[in-house]
Design an enzyme around this catalytic site. Structure first.
Site, mmCIF file in Angstrom:
data_model
loop_
_atom_site.group_PDB
_atom_site.id
_atom_site.type_symbol
_atom_site.label_atom_id
_atom_site.label_comp_id
_atom_site.label_asym_id
_atom_site.label_seq_id
_atom_site.Cartn_x
_atom_site.Cartn_y
_atom_site.Cartn_z
ATOM 1 C CB CYS A 86 -0.966 -0.051 1.180
ATOM 2 S SG CYS A 86 -2.393 1.007 0.961
ATOM 3 C CG HIS A 196 -3.490 -3.808 3.241
ATOM 4 N ND1 HIS A 196 -2.453 -3.174 3.885
ATOM 5 C CD2 HIS A 196 -4.178 -2.825 2.610
ATOM 6 C CE1 HIS A 196 -2.514 -1.872 3.665
ATOM 7 N NE2 HIS A 196 -3.543 -1.625 2.898
ATOM 8 C CD GLU A 198 -0.740 -5.860 5.609
ATOM 9 O OE1 GLU A 198 -0.591 -6.465 4.512
ATOM 10 O OE2 GLU A 198 -0.924 -4.638 5.692
#
Lengths: 222, 80
Positions: A86, A196, A198
């Site tokens: 990002c 993302h 994660e």
């Protein structure tokens, strides 16, 4: 796997990244503040998401000029794995560690939703945990994720297999050219991606499609 | 002291969704015949130096290294 997470004022997804790296590698990453000029000896350096310097000037532009980024560039040149998610992707582009630029979403709206990603190149250290062409779920949250590169650069990165993730099944949230969601550098050790991974690593997240990215890296750098 | 104005604009061929939205809003206000709108940035910079040649070189470097992203943007420098 030893990892480091870069911290800059305005980044706010560093805790998510630290949690993911800790849970998957079993070892907490070292955190490195923007003013550091040297990085510890690690296998992976991550620049997390957020809004460094309030997105002033251009997203990632000011963060990319902080001292720590010189150290990141040196490590990248030596083959250390570097990953930007990002705002981290925006910073890597602004720092010249990856080709192209990220522009305002074509819709002009901030998008925060789940998209589908196609693993366009599974033959990289970052994507080896996936099957070629596999479609995975992944959350996005950004205002400037509209990838752009001049035609020459675009055909080069497409030809060299540097496009590793594409928005799939009509879920391109930002107008990105060729549905590009993530690219790697020529050396294969620098990855930038808008989504993302994660944030999708365990049941509590509602899925674990992002986990294979970290596990693949772990296999490489363990 | 030298004062300069730097204008940064998107390169031709780079899509400008913000300019497009402004163009649409102008049409909505009744301004007909607006061919296109491109949005850019203006930086007014004051330099302590009074050497014009040195100032120009410094301003150019500022544009190249920070003020413009030359992947997508062009810049022009006017010393006033």
């Amino acid at each position: 796997m030893k990892s480091a997470v870069i911290q800059l004022p305005g980044l706010n997804r560093d805790r998510d990244m630290i949690a993911a790296l800790t849970k998957i590698s079993g070892k907490a990453p070292v955190t490195v503040w923007q003013t550091e000029t040297e990085l510890p000896d690690v296998d992976l350096i991550v620049i997390p998401g957020g809004f460094s310097y309030g997105d002033y000037l251009r997203c990632g532009a000011i963060g990319a000029r902080m001292p720590v980024m010189k150290a990141v560039a040196e490590k990248a040149a030596k083959g250390v794995m570097v990953m930007g998610v990002c705002n981290g992707f925006q910073i890597l582009l602004e720092a010249g560690l990856l080709p192209g630029a990220l522009m305002r979403n074509a819709s002009l709206k901030f998008v925060c939703r789940e998209v589908k990603l196609e693993v366009a190149n599974a033959n990289t250290a970052f994507t080896r945990g996936y099957a070629p062409g596999e479609i995975i779920r992944c959350p996005v949250a950004h205002h400037d994720g509209n990838y752009f590169a001049d035609p020459g650069t675009l055909s080069r990165i497409e030809g060299e297999g540097q496009v590793v993730f594409r928005y799939a099944e009509g879920t391109n949230p930002n107008g990105s050219v060729n549905d590009i969601a993530g690219i790697i550098g020529e050396g294969g050790n620098v990855l930038g991606m808008m989504p993302h991974p994660e944030n999708l690593i365990e049941a509590a997240h509602g899925g674990s499609d992002g986990r294979a990215l970290f596990e693949g890296l772990l296999g490489k750098a363990a | 002291m030298i004062k300069a104005r730097i204008i940064v604009t998107l390169k031709n061929g780079v899509l400008d969704p913000q300019g497009k939205a402004i163009e649409g809003a102008l049409g909505g206000l009744g301004f007909s015949g607006v061919g296109s709108v491109r949005q850019g940035k203006v930086f007014d910079v004051e330099l302590q130096d009074s050497d014009r040649a040195k100032a120009e070189a410094a301003l150019k470097e500022m544009c190249e290294r920070l003020l413009a992203n030359t992947v997508i943007e062009d810049y022009s420098i006017a010393i006033t």
